[in-house]
Scaffold this active site. Structure first.
Site, mmCIF file in Angstrom:
data_model
loop_
_atom_site.group_PDB
_atom_site.id
_atom_site.type_symbol
_atom_site.label_atom_id
_atom_site.label_comp_id
_atom_site.label_asym_id
_atom_site.label_seq_id
_atom_site.Cartn_x
_atom_site.Cartn_y
_atom_site.Cartn_z
ATOM 1 N N ARG A 103 0.853 -1.364 0.197
ATOM 2 C CA ARG A 103 0.132 0.082 0.140
ATOM 3 C C ARG A 103 0.849 1.166 -0.274
ATOM 4 O O ARG A 103 2.147 1.020 0.039
ATOM 5 C CB ARG A 103 -0.969 0.190 1.133
ATOM 6 C CG ARG A 103 -0.116 -0.063 2.545
ATOM 7 C CD ARG A 103 -1.276 -0.130 3.626
ATOM 8 N NE ARG A 103 -0.565 -0.273 5.020
ATOM 9 C CZ ARG A 103 -1.016 -0.465 6.150
ATOM 10 N NH1 ARG A 103 -2.301 -0.206 6.300
ATOM 11 N NH2 ARG A 103 -0.465 -0.426 7.175
ATOM 12 N N CYS A 107 3.176 8.859 -5.188
ATOM 13 C CA CYS A 107 3.980 10.003 -4.872
ATOM 14 C C CYS A 107 3.132 11.200 -4.840
ATOM 15 O O CYS A 107 2.207 11.340 -5.511
ATOM 16 C CB CYS A 107 4.904 10.172 -6.227
ATOM 17 S SG CYS A 107 5.909 11.594 -6.052
ATOM 18 N N ASN A 141 -5.126 7.119 4.443
ATOM 19 C CA ASN A 141 -4.696 6.553 5.771
ATOM 20 C C ASN A 141 -3.383 6.799 6.107
ATOM 21 O O ASN A 141 -2.262 6.548 5.115
ATOM 22 C CB ASN A 141 -5.250 4.953 5.450
ATOM 23 C CG ASN A 141 -4.908 4.119 7.005
ATOM 24 O OD1 ASN A 141 -5.744 4.361 7.724
ATOM 25 N ND2 ASN A 141 -3.662 3.626 7.118
ATOM 26 N N GLU A 142 -2.896 7.213 7.274
ATOM 27 C CA GLU A 142 -1.643 7.544 7.956
ATOM 28 C C GLU A 142 -0.878 7.827 6.739
ATOM 29 O O GLU A 142 0.257 7.259 6.414
ATOM 30 C CB GLU A 142 -1.063 5.917 8.406
ATOM 31 C CG GLU A 142 -1.521 5.459 9.591
ATOM 32 C CD GLU A 142 -1.176 4.583 10.312
ATOM 33 O OE1 GLU A 142 -0.358 3.932 9.608
ATOM 34 O OE2 GLU A 142 -1.330 4.221 11.653
ATOM 35 N N GLU A 314 -7.232 4.282 15.763
ATOM 36 C CA GLU A 314 -6.934 2.795 15.755
ATOM 37 C C GLU A 314 -6.259 2.563 17.128
ATOM 38 O O GLU A 314 -5.382 3.271 17.455
ATOM 39 C CB GLU A 314 -6.105 2.436 14.895
ATOM 40 C CG GLU A 314 -6.501 2.650 13.325
ATOM 41 C CD GLU A 314 -5.557 2.362 12.250
ATOM 42 O OE1 GLU A 314 -4.589 1.619 12.597
ATOM 43 O OE2 GLU A 314 -5.642 2.405 11.011
ATOM 44 N N TRP A 322 3.643 -6.060 13.566
ATOM 45 C CA TRP A 322 4.623 -5.425 12.561
ATOM 46 C C TRP A 322 5.895 -4.835 13.420
ATOM 47 O O TRP A 322 6.771 -4.560 12.652
ATOM 48 C CB TRP A 322 4.045 -4.083 11.905
ATOM 49 C CG TRP A 322 3.075 -3.321 12.946
ATOM 50 C CD1 TRP A 322 1.929 -3.394 12.907
ATOM 51 C CD2 TRP A 322 3.596 -2.504 13.775
ATOM 52 N NE1 TRP A 322 1.230 -2.349 14.048
ATOM 53 C CE2 TRP A 322 2.456 -1.837 14.513
ATOM 54 C CE3 TRP A 322 4.763 -1.690 14.341
ATOM 55 C CZ2 TRP A 322 2.494 -0.927 15.531
ATOM 56 C CZ3 TRP A 322 4.514 -0.943 15.155
ATOM 57 C CH2 TRP A 322 3.844 -0.436 15.872
ATOM 58 N N GLN A 363 -1.707 -11.365 9.357
ATOM 59 C CA GLN A 363 -2.544 -12.352 9.802
ATOM 60 C C GLN A 363 -2.350 -12.724 11.542
ATOM 61 O O GLN A 363 -3.364 -13.259 12.029
ATOM 62 C CB GLN A 363 -1.993 -13.731 9.204
ATOM 63 C CG GLN A 363 -2.080 -13.591 7.716
ATOM 64 C CD GLN A 363 -1.587 -14.975 7.295
ATOM 65 O OE1 GLN A 363 -1.344 -15.934 7.640
ATOM 66 N NE2 GLN A 363 -1.366 -14.953 5.815
ATOM 67 N N HIS A 365 -2.092 -9.999 13.408
ATOM 68 C CA HIS A 365 -2.433 -8.857 14.216
ATOM 69 C C HIS A 365 -3.932 -9.257 14.767
ATOM 70 O O HIS A 365 -5.145 -9.504 14.032
ATOM 71 C CB HIS A 365 -2.727 -7.744 13.433
ATOM 72 C CG HIS A 365 -2.774 -6.395 13.703
ATOM 73 N ND1 HIS A 365 -4.126 -6.181 14.762
ATOM 74 C CD2 HIS A 365 -2.168 -5.264 13.641
ATOM 75 C CE1 HIS A 365 -3.690 -4.839 15.047
ATOM 76 N NE2 HIS A 365 -2.516 -4.311 14.647
HETATM 77 C C1 GAL Z 1 -1.821 1.072 11.223
HETATM 78 C C2 GAL Z 1 -2.658 0.955 9.995
HETATM 79 C C3 GAL Z 1 -3.680 0.070 9.847
HETATM 80 C C4 GAL Z 1 -3.152 -1.477 10.146
HETATM 81 C C5 GAL Z 1 -2.450 -1.096 11.468
HETATM 82 C C6 GAL Z 1 -2.003 -2.582 12.046
HETATM 83 O O1 GAL Z 1 -0.632 1.747 10.875
HETATM 84 O O2 GAL Z 1 -3.296 2.232 9.849
HETATM 85 O O3 GAL Z 1 -4.259 -0.106 8.422
HETATM 86 O O4 GAL Z 1 -1.992 -1.707 9.207
HETATM 87 O O5 GAL Z 1 -1.518 -0.215 11.477
HETATM 88 O O6 GAL Z 1 -1.404 -2.193 13.251
#
Ligand code: GAL
Length: 642
Positions: A103, A107, A141-142, A314, A322, A363, A365
């Site tokens: 994702r 640019c 998003n972010e 979130e 991650w 997966q 998360h």
């Molecule tokens: C954020 C993102 C989400 C998801 C999440 C996982 O950075 O906005 O889409 O990827 O992390 O922790």
């Protein structure tokens, strides 16, 4: 405060949507954030829109009494779009295109993609702008996630040259402002200026700073283009964006000027593991997150809009996927994080995500539900938090105690030319914030342009560029002021001011920094419970030395209500210096046990135990208990009313 959840109906069979919606409402959730990655399902071929599924998804949520925050899907341009416009992808600093298959592969400077982003935003807003369920829009998003603010593309180069011509008017002015005579870097026209990557050794820091400013402006413009469409087609709805943690690549104050509510994404365990915390803290707080991570960002992002409206869009509900290590939170932490956000004035905490997805990148998360549709531990905690929120009622306004001044260009400057490894304005701000919070103080993190009226203490942890308006405010500010190292040390073009640092602050403080040095690990000047380490300045000053290391090296100078700190605000020194200033400011300080934190709002004090062991409220914290007890278990919360 409302609770919500991030939901991806496109990931699940339509047959379970109604049940999902029912269970969300039962869990005490009232807002659902959807749509931000769904472009390939909304427009599967150029111009071929399939609204049916999204109509039904929104209607299903609406029928269960849920409100919708709808995302514009511009963080995930589909394959057909990339194929028709291959030069829309960002180019990394090594000159390599960023590939399709995850994702954020666009640019910010690419005007063709910007037009596409506006087009899809318009299509979605035309369809749902008046839908009764849609209460807010999230742009993209972010911004910047996965290192995507800087792009070294042809579009960026063309845009940068135009931006430079606007800013400097003549190439002679640019050459002079950047000091390009050094190493024969002078240009004859704006068309000769390249991007600052791929130079033999470091490029001119002024060149980098200009490119950082330019790149940040592209994020602002990209966001603004979508906001304009949303305002036109969906007036009266809030426009929000979700910022990240410990992230400074664009000017969040500037983007926020176009938003109604600043959102951010709170992953305390992921951030603890990823960022620069000590090995001891990483272990002690592995399942709770460092006690100041979430609060720092709550207070930073609350300061981004004049209205102070902000949300957690979130919230980590369990282990993430991650970071290098991804532990599960201590039982109770999901509730604690939620209630801490409430105490800092959030309008919404929205858990990421409703159900763990058994395919693709995330997966492992956690969601509030497991992939087999059974409740995950976070669900019961969300329910508990919903009950606590209902029982506690509205949160009052926080008192104005401490203003901590932070600017995004401060962090760009310390990043571009750190002079000492790892010394950044962001972390100076965090360490000062943490020191203040350990004393039980409530802090607002504000841009340099904010009114300082009513605060008892103002702290500039590290502010290289000091705007003239801030100097004027400080001239008549009656409270205490602490000025940290490197403040006033640069002009807007990265030059040391002719009068030497702290530059314009010399109008208020009689001192001149004549030399700086950075100190390798272990090279320290010990003091009483603190040390001079990392960074030190020689200050020529007629002011009084308030604090010196044991060997006589000065660390802190005082002149009236102003203090100037000539060493890096490492945690112990920050505590010593800020403690003195806070006492002089008449603030009540609390000696808190390790891991315990307070937040004052209205007539209440909220207490949070981030330690893995029980903690007791100190006697200085008084009032009638409304929630919890004076002995807080690990992950415990107490609320007292005075
Ligand atoms: C954020 C993102 C989400 C998801 C999440 C996982 O950075 O906005 O889409 O990827 O992390 O922790």
């Amino acid at each position: 405060m409302k609770l919500g959840v991030c939901y991806y109906p496109e990931h699940w069979p339509e047959t379970i949507w109604a049940d999902d919606a029912r269970r969300m409402a039962e869990a005490g959730l009232s807002q659902v954030r959807i749509g931000e990655f769904a472009w390939s399902r909304i427009e599967s071929e150029p111009g071929r829109f399939d609204w049916g599924w999204l109509d039904r998804a929104i209607d299903t949520l609406h029928a269960a009494g849920l409100e919708v925050i709808l995302g514009t899907p511009t963080a995930t341009p589909p394959k057909w779009l990339v194929d028709t416009m291959p030069d829309m992808v960002a180019i990394d600093a090594q000159g390599r295109p960023r590939g399709f298959g995850s994702r954020r592969h666009y640019c910010f400077s690419h005007l063709g993609y910007r037009a596409e982003a506006v087009r899809i935003t318009r299509a979605v807003a035309e369809r749902y702008g008046q839908h009764p369920a849609v209460v807010a829009w999230q742009t993209d998003n972010e911004y910047g996630c996965h290192d995507t603010v800087l792009s070294f593309s042809a579009a960026a180069l063309a845009g940068f040259r135009r931006w430079l011509a606007d800013r400097y008017t003549t190439i002679a002015a640019l050459n002079a402002a950047w000091g390009n005579v050094f190493w024969s870097m002078e240009y004859r026209s704006f068309d000769e200026v390249d991007l600052p990557n791929l130079t033999v050794t470091e490029a001119n820091p002024a060149h980098w700073l200009a490119f950082r400013r330019y790149s940040s402006d592209q994020v602002v413009a990209f966001n603004r283009a979508q906001v304009a469409v949303l305002r036109e087609l969906s007036p009266g709805r809030d426009v929000v964006h979700n910022y990240m943690g410990f992230f400074t690549e664009f000017d969040h104050h500037a983007v926020a000027a176009d938003l109604d509510v600043v959102g951010w994404d709170s992953y305390p365990l992921g951030f603890l593991d990823t960022f620069r915390f000590s090995p001891a803290d990483k272990l002690a707080y592995a399942r709770q997150g460092h006690p100041d991570i979430a609060a720092f960002h709550h207070d930073l992002y609350r300061g981004c809009t004049p209205t102070g409206r902000w949300s957690v869009l979130e919230q980590q509900p369990g282990p993430v996927n991650w970071s290098r290590h991804n532990p599960a939170p201590l039982p109770g932490m999901v509730r604690l994080w939620t209630l801490e956000a409430m105490a800092h004035g959030a309008e919404l905490v929205s858990y990421f995500r409703w159900r763990q997805f058994p395919q693709a990148q995330e997966q492992h998360h956690a969601g509030l539900l497991r992939p087999d549709n059974e409740p995950a531990p976070g669900l019961a905690e969300a329910r508990q938090a919903a009950d606590d929120i209902a029982a506690l009622g509205a949160v009052g306004a926080a008192p104005r105690q401490v203003a901590l001044v932070f600017a995004y260009d401060a962090d760009w400057i310390t990043d571009i030319q750190p002079q000492g490894a790892g010394l950044s304005a962001l972390w100076a701000a965090f360490d000062c914030y943490s020191a203040l919070r350990r004393m039980g103080l409530s802090i607002d993190i504000v841009p340099p342009t904010t009114s300082l009226e009513g605060y008892a203490l103002v702290v500039l942890p590290c502010l290289p560029v000091v705007p003239p308006a801030l100097v004027e405010q400080l001239r008549t500010f009656p409270g205490q002021v602490v000025i940290g190292p490197r403040s006033g040390s640069r002009d807007v073009d990265f030059a040391i001011p002719p009068e030497l640092p702290p530059g314009p602050l010399q109008a208020l403080f009689p001192g001149k920094v004549v030399r700086v040095e950075s100190l390798p690990p272990g090279l320290v000047h010990p003091g009483q419970g603190w040390e001079i380490s990392h960074w030190r300045e020689d200050l020529e000053s007629s002011s009084q030395v308030e604090l010196s290391a044991d060997d006589g090296t000065p660390a802190l100078f005082k002149h009236g209500n102003l203090r100037y700190l000539t060493a890096w605000p490492e945690p112990d020194l920050a505590r010593e210096v800020l403690g003195r200033a806070a006492e002089d400011a008449g603030l009540i300080l609390h000696a808190l046990p390790e891991g315990l934190r307070l937040r004052r709002a209205g007539q209440r004090i909220y207490a949070f135990n981030y330690a893995a062991q029980p903690a007791k409220l100190p006697d200085t914290v008084t009032g009638t208990l409304r929630l919890g007890g004076r002995h807080l278990p690990p992950a415990g919360v107490a609320v007292l009313e005075e």
